[in-house]
Every structure is written in structure tokens, then in C-alpha cells.
Design a protein around this motif. Structure first.
Motif: not given
Lengths: 183, 144
Positions: B32-38, B60-68, B125-129, B139-140
Motif C-alpha cells: 500500500r502507498d502509505y504516503e498517499r493513503a487517506k 490495539a483493536e482500535t488502532f493497529n493496522g490503521k493509517v493515523l 501520517k503513518g501506519l500504526c503497527t 511506520e511508513h
């Protein structure tokens, strides 16, 4: 509940470590794993490993978010998180243990030491006692700890669906590489 | 006879096209292009950290794997390696020193990140891991 237990455990260890103040740590250690089969080789890297070593007692811990494993192929990463390690349910892996015979290591001068590490490795909902060899490289301003060992996915309740069984090895090589600096 | 040849040719072309689609769009699909992700969620960096401290499982259930999309006062910048720059927000002094949120930047944002100083109000903006027990990891990461 498991997350709270892990957090409590690591904080208690942290308390003990900090009390003695011989703590070296990193927040960006590296753990890789490598799976080799005739069909394909799969490698993933995690550079978000939090790790601490107490040079006085030998206590050694690391904890890592499973979602931080980066794969070459996006599809493999999806399968890893969604189907294999179920990182939505089990978001972390953790090791807590001890470097044995730590008093034989001279941390005051540079050098390389072969060590044995023993402790509990938790992946998903399974905790197992492991005993592995490793190397400590003592530098002036940091300690580099490295170890390579084998993990069997089945032993940690990681079930590989039949259609992927030929693509993923029954024994996965895990490499730990952490550069620990004084706290 | 001619019709059969045409049918076989069509089947062969369809099979090759299907294999092409499976290989390039499924097996080798790009990350996924996280720089352009909404962003999926917007939250203050401190609120994100507090959410994990108060109830790690729920966070973890709320934020992990989400672009924040997070905002907060920058505590510092760390060049961890030649290819790794981390922006960090500290909200508490814990057993292992400062704890908070750590954002690993995309390579094309390294230069901008390295010019930033503590005390700046920033948005990242980034991906919560996940959570390491001391820090929430993004990250990203990029500057929107």
C-alpha cells in the motif's frame, strides 16, 4: 488479558533492571526470520524491537509488534498477519530470560563473548522455555547482541493452511540483532 | 476444424491472461502507498499513547493496522541508521526512559524530518503497527 500480563511482566522486569541501573537498551533492534523451501524462500524483517539487558544480572528481554514484520511481497505480509500469527488477536511477541554465566563477561573492556541465553519466548498464546547460543560484542559505547535460532511454527500454535504448506518451512530461522546502549 | 482451433486459441489466451492477472495483481501486488493513503483516524499523539497505556487490548483493536494522522509537540529526531529516521513524542518517563509515540519516516521525508527541532508542533501520517510496552509505533510515516 494476555497483553496486560505481558505489560505487567515487562514493567516489573524493567523496575528490577532500572533499580540496579546497569541497563543497556534499544528501541530499534532487528529480528529477521527466514523460511526456505524448494518452492520459495521467504524473509521478513522487524526493526521495531524494544530490548534491554542488565549487565549486572544478565536479565535480557525483548518485545516486538508482530505487524512490524516487513515482507518483500504484500500478499505474504497479509497472510502472515491475518492467517498465520493473527496479529489482530496477538499483537506482540516477547522474550524474557537470562544470559547465563554473565559474571564471566568483562563489560569494562571491548571484546567478543559467546553466551548462552535461556528464557521464555511467547508467540501468539504459547510460551515456551528456550535455551540458545549467542554472541555479545562489547564496544566502548554499546553492546551488540546477536543470536540465530530455529522456531517451529507449529510449536507456537501457528497453523499453516494446507494450500501454503509447501511454501513455508517447518523450521524457521530467526535472527536477533540488537545494538544496546546505556540507559 | 477451424472453429476448434479458434476456440483453443481463445482458451489459451484466456489462461495466459488469467495467469498474468493472478501473478501481477494478486501474488505480486504492491504494498500500500502509505504516503498517499487517506487516514483512517485522526488523533492527538498524546491521546494515542494514553489509549495504549490505559487499555492496550482495546487500543490495539482500535488502532493497529490503521493509517493515523497524529499531531503533537515534537520531542526529538533520531537517525537510527543511514536508512532510518525516527520522530518521537515523549509523554512520560518510564522504566526505560522517555515513553510515547515513535514515527519511522519514509525515506523521501528524511531530509525534512532531520531539520526539525524539539518543541515544534507537527502533524504526521503513518501506519500504526502496535505498542512495544514503552512506545506506540507508527511506520511508513510522512508529512501530509
Amino acid at each position: 488479558m494476555m497483553y496486560n500480563r505481558l505489560l505487567t511482566t515487562i514493567l516489573l522486569i524493567g523496575l528490577h533492571l532500572a533499580a540496579i541501573s546497569q541497563v543497556h537498551l534499544t528501541r530499534n533492534g532487528t529480528i529477521r526470520f527466514f523460511s526456505e523451501t524448494p518452492l520459495e524462500n521467504i524473509e521478513a524483517v522487524n526493526r521495531q524491537v524494544m530490548s534491554a539487558l542488565n549487565t549486572e544480572t544478565g536479565e535480557f528481554v525483548f518485545r516486538l509488534p508482530m505487524r512490524s514484520f516487513a515482507f518483500d511481497k504484500a500478499l505474504m505480509q497479509e497472510h502472515f498477519n491475518d492467517n498465520f500469527v493473527e496479529s489482530h488477536t496477538y499483537p506482540n511477541a516477547m522474550f524474557q530470560g537470562q544470559i547465563l554465566d554473565i559474571e564471566s563477561i568483562d563489560f569494562s573492556s571491548t571484546g567478543e563473548f559467546n553466551v548462552v541465553v535461556q528464557g521464555e519466548l511467547t508467540i501468539k498464546d504459547v510460551t515456551k522455555t528456550i535455551r540458545e547460543t549467542g554472541v555479545l560484542n562489547i564496544h566502548e559505547d554499546h553492546i551488540r547482541a546477536q543470536s540465530v535460532f530455529i522456531v517451529e511454527p507449529g510449536a507456537y500454535n501457528i497453523r499453516i493452511p494446507t494450500r501454503y504448506a509447501r511454501n513455508i518451512a517447518g523450521e524457521i530461522e530467526v535472527s536477533v540483532d540488537v545494538v544496546l546502549r546505556p540507559q | 476444424m477451424k472453429i476448434w482451433k479458434i476456440i483453443l486459441l481463445i482458451i489459451a489466451i484466456a489462461a495466459i491472461a488469467a495467469a498474468f492477472v493472478v501473478y501481477f495483481f494478486i501474488y505480486s501486488k504492491p504494498h500500500r502507498d502509505y504516503e498517499r493513503a487517506k487516514p483512517d483516524l485522526e488523533i492527538a499523539a498524546e491521546d494515542l499513547y494514553r489509549a495504549f497505556i490505559e487499555d492496550e487490548q482495546m487500543a490495539a483493536e482500535t488502532f493497529n493496522g490503521k493509517v493515523l494522522l497524529i499531531d503533537g509537540t515534537l520531542s526529538g529526531v533520531e537517525q537510527v541508521a543511514d536508512d532510518m529516521v525516527v520522530l518521537y513524542f515523549v509523554f512520560e518517563e518510564g522504566m526505560f526512559g522517555g515513553e510515547g509515540v515513535r514515527c519511522t519516516m519514509l525515506v523521501n521525508h528524511h531530509e525534512q524530518a532531520l531539520q526539525m527541532e524539539a518543541g515544534l508542533e507537527i502533524v504526521v501520517k503513518g501506519l500504526c503497527t502496535g505498542f512495544t510496552g514503552t512506545d506506540v509505533i507508527l511506520e511508513h510515516c510522512s508529512f501530509p
